[in-house]
Scaffold this motif. Sequence first.
Motif, PDB file in Angstrom:
ATOM      1  N   ALA A 194       0.831  -1.203   0.000  1.00  0.00           N
ATOM      2  CA  ALA A 194       0.000   0.000   0.000  1.00  0.00           C
ATOM      3  C   ALA A 194       0.867   1.256   0.000  1.00  0.00           C
ATOM      4  CB  ALA A 194      -0.916  -0.006   1.214  1.00  0.00           C
ATOM      5  N   ASP A 232      -6.488   0.334   3.647  1.00  0.00           N
ATOM      6  CA  ASP A 232      -5.310   0.593   2.824  1.00  0.00           C
ATOM      7  C   ASP A 232      -5.679   0.530   1.344  1.00  0.00           C
ATOM      8  OD1 ASP A 232      -4.594  -2.084   1.507  1.00  0.00           O
ATOM      9  OD2 ASP A 232      -4.725  -2.683   3.618  1.00  0.00           O
ATOM     10  N   ASP A 233      -4.810   1.077   0.508  1.00  0.00           N
ATOM     11  CA  ASP A 233      -5.032   1.071  -0.939  1.00  0.00           C
ATOM     12  C   ASP A 233      -4.106   0.064  -1.622  1.00  0.00           C
ATOM     13  OD1 ASP A 233      -2.600   2.297  -0.605  1.00  0.00           O
ATOM     14  OD2 ASP A 233      -3.075   4.088  -1.771  1.00  0.00           O
ATOM     15  N   LYS A 265      -7.947  -3.845  -5.001  1.00  0.00           N
ATOM     16  CA  LYS A 265      -8.760  -2.735  -4.504  1.00  0.00           C
ATOM     17  C   LYS A 265      -8.482  -2.402  -3.037  1.00  0.00           C
ATOM     18  CE  LYS A 265     -11.143  -2.258  -8.330  1.00  0.00           C
ATOM     19  NZ  LYS A 265     -11.083  -1.024  -9.149  1.00  0.00           N
ATOM     20  N   GLY A 266      -7.534  -3.070  -2.424  1.00  0.00           N
ATOM     21  CA  GLY A 266      -7.210  -2.766  -1.046  1.00  0.00           C
ATOM     22  C   GLY A 266      -8.003  -3.578  -0.046  1.00  0.00           C
TER      23      GLY A 266
END
Length: 397
Positions: free
Chosen positions: A317, A337-338, A381-382
Motif C-alpha cells: 500500500a 489501505d489502498d 482494490k485494497g
Amino acid sequence: EWHSSKTGRTYDLFDTPITGPDGTLCKLQFIRDISDRKSSEKALRQSEERYRMLVETMNEGLGVQDENGVWVYVNDRLSEMLGYSQEEMIGRPLSSFLSKEDQIVYKEQVGRRRRGEIKAYELPWLKKDQQTILTLVSPRPIFDERRQFKGSFAVVTDITERKQAEEALKESEKQLRSLSSQLLTAQETERKRISRELHDELGQSLTVMKLRLNFIEKNLLKPQTELKQECENGVQYIDQVIENIRRLSRDLSPTILDDFGLSAGLRWLISNFAKSYTIKVILNMIDVDSLVPPDSHVVVYRTVQEALTNIGKHSRAKTVSIAIQRNGGEVLFSIEDDGIGFDEWTTTAKTPEKRGLGLATMKGRVQMVGGVLTIWTKEGKGTRITLSIPSKQGVTS
C-alpha cells in the motif's frame, strides 16, 4: 354399462318413460358414451391413490385440523412421532397435545394462520409417555371460496436430535472460547514475563558490558588506537542491541497501555508503523480511554498491531487511513489501505498451517470481549478492517 371391443369405448343404456299418443305408457332407450367420464374417474382414483401413498409414506408428520383446531386427519408418521394411534388423535383438539405454555404459542400461531400467514415455527409437543419432542411446524391455512377460514394443515418435522446437536455444539463452542481466553491470557502473562526479563536482566547486563568497554577504552594507552576503535565499535553495537531489546520488550508487552492508556499506546504504535514503512498514514482519532473497557485495551491494541503488521508486510500500500470514532454505544476502529488486497475465500480456505493464525486470532480475540471484526477486501482494490467494541459508557442521548 358395457365396453365395446370394436370401438374401444364404454357406453351405458338408460330408459326414459313417455306416454304415447293413444295414452299408453312407453319407454325410450338411450345409449350414452361415457368413456371420457370413466377415464376421468380412473385418473382421479389413481391420483388419489398416489396422493394417499405419498402422504402415508412420507418421512414427515402431516396433520389436518378444522376451524376449531380439532384433528380431522393425521398420517402414520405424525401419530408415530407422538406415540398415539391415528384413532386416538383424530377428533381431539390439537391443543391437548401441548403444555399450557405452548398452548399460548399455538393460539398465537392460529391467529396468524387465520390472517393467511404461513411462516414456519418451532413447537414442542407432549408425547403419550409425557416426554417432550421438539418440532418444526410448516403450516398452510385452508379457506373456502368466500375466504372463510376452514382450518389448516401442516408438515411437522422432528428436530429434537438436531436441537440437541446444536446445543452440544454451542456448549462446545462456549468451552472452546473459554479455553482460548485462558490461553490468550496466559500468553499475555508470559509475554510480560519475557518482556521484563529482556528489559531488566538482559538490558542491565548489556549496560554493564557497555560500561566495562568504556572503562577499558579510557585506560588504554594513546598508541593503542586500534583497540580504542574496537571498544567504540563494541559500545555502538551494544547500543544497537539494547535498542532492539527495548523494541522487542515493547512489542511483547505494551507497558505503555498500563503507563499512559490505550490512546497513547495506539498513537505510539501507529507512529512507529509510519517510521518503519514508506507508507503514508492518515489518522483521525478520538480519545478512547474513557470509552473502551479496560479488559478490551490489549485486544484492541493487538488487533490494530496485527492489522498494521499485515499491511506493512503484504499489502504494497501507499496510503493507510485509520479512523477511530464513537458510534452510538460502540467504538469503531477502521483501518483501510489502498494495497493489492487479497482473496479472503482463498485465504480462509487454506489449511491452518498454510494460512497462519493472523485472521483467526484477531477474530477470536475480538469475540471474547463482545466485539465484532469485519474484513472487506478485493484483489487490486485494497483492504478495510473494521473493529467494533461495545462502549463501557453505553449509548448517550
